[in-house]
Design a protein around this motif. Structure first.
Motif, PDB file in Angstrom:
ATOM      1  N   ARG A  32      36.053  45.339 102.065  1.00 39.72           N
ATOM      2  CA  ARG A  32      35.564  45.222 103.444  1.00 39.72           C
ATOM      3  C   ARG A  32      34.465  46.248 103.662  1.00 39.72           C
ATOM      4  N   LEU A  33      33.283  45.742 103.923  1.00 34.47           N
ATOM      5  CA  LEU A  33      32.138  46.615 104.115  1.00 34.47           C
ATOM      6  C   LEU A  33      31.615  46.482 105.532  1.00 34.47           C
ATOM      7  N   MET A  34      31.414  47.611 106.189  1.00 36.13           N
ATOM      8  CA  MET A  34      30.717  47.623 107.465  1.00 36.13           C
ATOM      9  C   MET A  34      29.323  48.162 107.141  1.00 36.13           C
ATOM     10  N   LEU A  35      28.376  47.227 107.029  1.00 33.26           N
ATOM     11  CA  LEU A  35      27.023  47.521 106.564  1.00 33.26           C
ATOM     12  C   LEU A  35      26.142  47.951 107.736  1.00 33.26           C
ATOM     13  N   PHE A  36      25.604  49.164 107.644  1.00 38.07           N
ATOM     14  CA  PHE A  36      24.771  49.723 108.709  1.00 38.07           C
ATOM     15  C   PHE A  36      23.295  49.585 108.347  1.00 38.07           C
ATOM     16  N   PRO A  37      22.455  49.246 109.321  1.00 33.98           N
ATOM     17  CA  PRO A  37      21.032  49.023 109.065  1.00 33.98           C
ATOM     18  C   PRO A  37      20.250  50.332 108.932  1.00 33.98           C
ATOM     19  N   VAL A  38      20.545  51.048 107.858  1.00 36.83           N
ATOM     20  CA  VAL A  38      19.872  52.312 107.603  1.00 36.83           C
ATOM     21  C   VAL A  38      19.776  52.509 106.093  1.00 36.83           C
ATOM     22  N   VAL A  39      18.663  53.059 105.656  1.00 38.41           N
ATOM     23  CA  VAL A  39      18.481  53.453 104.263  1.00 38.41           C
ATOM     24  C   VAL A  39      18.498  54.975 104.253  1.00 38.41           C
ATOM     25  N   LEU A  40      19.499  55.549 103.579  1.00 40.88           N
ATOM     26  CA  LEU A  40      19.640  57.005 103.568  1.00 40.88           C
ATOM     27  C   LEU A  40      18.857  57.659 102.428  1.00 40.88           C
ATOM     28  N   GLY A  41      18.627  56.929 101.354  1.00 43.50           N
ATOM     29  CA  GLY A  41      17.806  57.441 100.268  1.00 43.50           C
ATOM     30  C   GLY A  41      18.498  58.393  99.323  1.00 43.50           C
ATOM     31  N   GLN A  42      19.638  58.902  99.709  1.00 41.61           N
ATOM     32  CA  GLN A  42      20.409  59.791  98.846  1.00 41.61           C
ATOM     33  C   GLN A  42      21.853  59.794  99.300  1.00 41.61           C
ATOM     34  N   GLY A  43      22.711  60.270  98.433  1.00 40.43           N
ATOM     35  CA  GLY A  43      24.133  60.346  98.740  1.00 40.43           C
ATOM     36  C   GLY A  43      24.952  59.542  97.755  1.00 40.43           C
ATOM     37  N   LYS A  44      26.255  59.746  97.812  1.00 32.53           N
ATOM     38  CA  LYS A  44      27.154  59.040  96.910  1.00 32.53           C
ATOM     39  C   LYS A  44      27.188  57.564  97.274  1.00 32.53           C
ATOM     40  N   ARG A  45      27.093  56.741  96.242  1.00 29.39           N
ATOM     41  CA  ARG A  45      27.063  55.292  96.431  1.00 29.39           C
ATOM     42  C   ARG A  45      28.366  54.673  95.968  1.00 29.39           C
ATOM     43  N   LEU A  46      28.711  53.560  96.581  1.00 34.42           N
ATOM     44  CA  LEU A  46      29.949  52.877  96.229  1.00 34.42           C
ATOM     45  C   LEU A  46      29.869  52.252  94.849  1.00 34.42           C
ATOM     46  N   PHE A  47      28.748  51.626  94.557  1.00 41.34           N
ATOM     47  CA  PHE A  47      28.652  50.886  93.306  1.00 41.34           C
ATOM     48  C   PHE A  47      27.863  51.657  92.271  1.00 41.34           C
ATOM     49  N   GLY A  48      28.467  51.794  91.098  1.00 41.01           N
ATOM     50  CA  GLY A  48      27.817  52.433  89.967  1.00 41.01           C
ATOM     51  C   GLY A  48      27.971  51.526  88.767  1.00 41.01           C
ATOM     52  N   GLU A  49      27.954  52.120  87.613  1.00 44.26           N
ATOM     53  CA  GLU A  49      28.112  51.365  86.373  1.00 44.26           C
ATOM     54  C   GLU A  49      29.529  50.811  86.279  1.00 44.26           C
ATOM     55  N   THR A  50      29.644  49.583  85.786  1.00 40.15           N
ATOM     56  CA  THR A  50      30.948  48.988  85.483  1.00 40.15           C
ATOM     57  C   THR A  50      30.892  48.418  84.077  1.00 40.15           C
ATOM     58  N   SER A  51      32.050  48.210  83.499  1.00 38.39           N
ATOM     59  CA  SER A  51      32.104  47.701  82.135  1.00 38.39           C
ATOM     60  C   SER A  51      31.813  46.207  82.065  1.00 38.39           C
ATOM     61  N   ASP A  52      31.903  45.529  83.200  1.00 36.99           N
ATOM     62  CA  ASP A  52      31.672  44.090  83.242  1.00 36.99           C
ATOM     63  C   ASP A  52      31.286  43.713  84.671  1.00 36.99           C
ATOM     64  N   LYS A  53      30.729  42.546  84.846  1.00 35.32           N
ATOM     65  CA  LYS A  53      30.388  42.108  86.199  1.00 35.32           C
ATOM     66  C   LYS A  53      31.667  41.812  86.962  1.00 35.32           C
ATOM     67  N   LYS A  54      31.578  41.937  88.264  1.00 37.48           N
ATOM     68  CA  LYS A  54      32.718  41.702  89.155  1.00 37.48           C
ATOM     69  C   LYS A  54      32.294  40.626  90.143  1.00 37.48           C
ATOM     70  N   THR A  55      32.866  39.458  90.032  1.00 32.95           N
ATOM     71  CA  THR A  55      32.482  38.349  90.891  1.00 32.95           C
ATOM     72  C   THR A  55      33.376  38.311  92.120  1.00 32.95           C
ATOM     73  N   LEU A  56      32.743  38.322  93.278  1.00 29.98           N
ATOM     74  CA  LEU A  56      33.446  38.297  94.552  1.00 29.98           C
ATOM     75  C   LEU A  56      33.041  37.055  95.327  1.00 29.98           C
ATOM     76  N   GLU A  57      33.866  36.700  96.297  1.00 26.84           N
ATOM     77  CA  GLU A  57      33.570  35.561  97.152  1.00 26.84           C
ATOM     78  C   GLU A  57      33.574  36.025  98.601  1.00 26.84           C
ATOM     79  N   LEU A  58      32.545  35.662  99.341  1.00 27.95           N
ATOM     80  CA  LEU A  58      32.466  36.042 100.744  1.00 27.95           C
ATOM     81  C   LEU A  58      33.535  35.294 101.532  1.00 27.95           C
ATOM     82  N   ALA A  59      34.408  36.041 102.184  1.00 27.68           N
ATOM     83  CA  ALA A  59      35.470  35.445 102.989  1.00 27.68           C
ATOM     84  C   ALA A  59      35.103  35.422 104.467  1.00 27.68           C
ATOM     85  N   GLU A  60      34.301  36.410 104.885  1.00 28.75           N
ATOM     86  CA  GLU A  60      33.931  36.493 106.302  1.00 28.75           C
ATOM     87  C   GLU A  60      32.691  37.359 106.446  1.00 28.75           C
TER      88      GLU A  60
END
Length: 190
Positions: A142-170
């Motif tokens: 569940r992501l509450m996406l804010f209309p701002v680009v911060l340009g720095q800081g810890k990010r949720l998504f980094g390297e993964t060993s494989d792709k992760k396929t998700l489906e939009l529920a809402e």
């Protein structure tokens, strides 16, 4: 078997660091600069539907410092529900109804999922969220996406060993350009 949902405030460039302003981040509190509108009601509903919290140690310590002294429906729920904190250093948690999950994170959380019922929600806890995503232990994102680009800081998504396929529920727009996005794992979408 329990389900695990990860919930995050996130910027357009994927930053999830210090949305509430309690850490020492250059843009700490960035979510308070943008009107959330119905997003606050969404967060309350999400919390009231939760059966437990799963937190990393740093997030746990921030929550344990803030929430016990607060009042209201949201605070009452946080303070009374079971809390599970992943840590190798925390031995005696002060916040009531808290259990420490030590040892291998993946094994401990897998066992927690198997041994409990209901919905366990991860708030913040960036490193924990990344580990759970990497090992396919997240049922809903569940992501509450804010209309701002911060340009720095810890990010949720980094390297993964494989792709992760998700489906939009809402998805829905709230407030001043904030978008609530709920994704489920493709193999678990209802």
């Amino acid at each position: 078997m329990a389900t695990i949902a990860v919930t995050e405030f996130i910027s357009l460039d994927g930053v999830v660091e210090d949305p509430g302003g309690s850490e020492d981040f250059k843009y700490g509190g960035w979510t308070f600069e943008i009107e959330r509108g119905e997003g606050d009601a969404f967060k309350l509903e999400e919390t009231m539907a939760s059966d437990g919290l799963l937190l990393g140690r740093v997030t746990y310590e921030g929550f344990a410092e803030a929430w016990p002294s607060r009042e209201g429906e949201f605070a009452d729920k946080f303070n009374t529900m079971p809390k599970y904190v992943v840590s190798t250093t925390l031995k005696e948690p002060d916040w009531n109804n808290t259990a420490v999950l030590d040892g291998d994170v993946v094994d401990a959380v897998s066992k927690l999922k198997a041994d409990t019922e209901g919905e366990i929600v991860v708030h913040g806890s960036i490193q924990l969220a990344q580990t759970l995503l990497e090992h396919d232990l997240v049922d809903e994102l569940r992501l509450m996406l804010f209309p701002v680009v911060l340009g720095q800081g810890k990010r949720l998504f980094g390297e993964t060993s494989d792709k992760k396929t998700l489906e939009l529920a809402e998805s829905r727009a709230v407030g001043d350009g904030v978008v609530i996005l709920i994704y489920r794992r493709k193999d678990r979408a209802a």
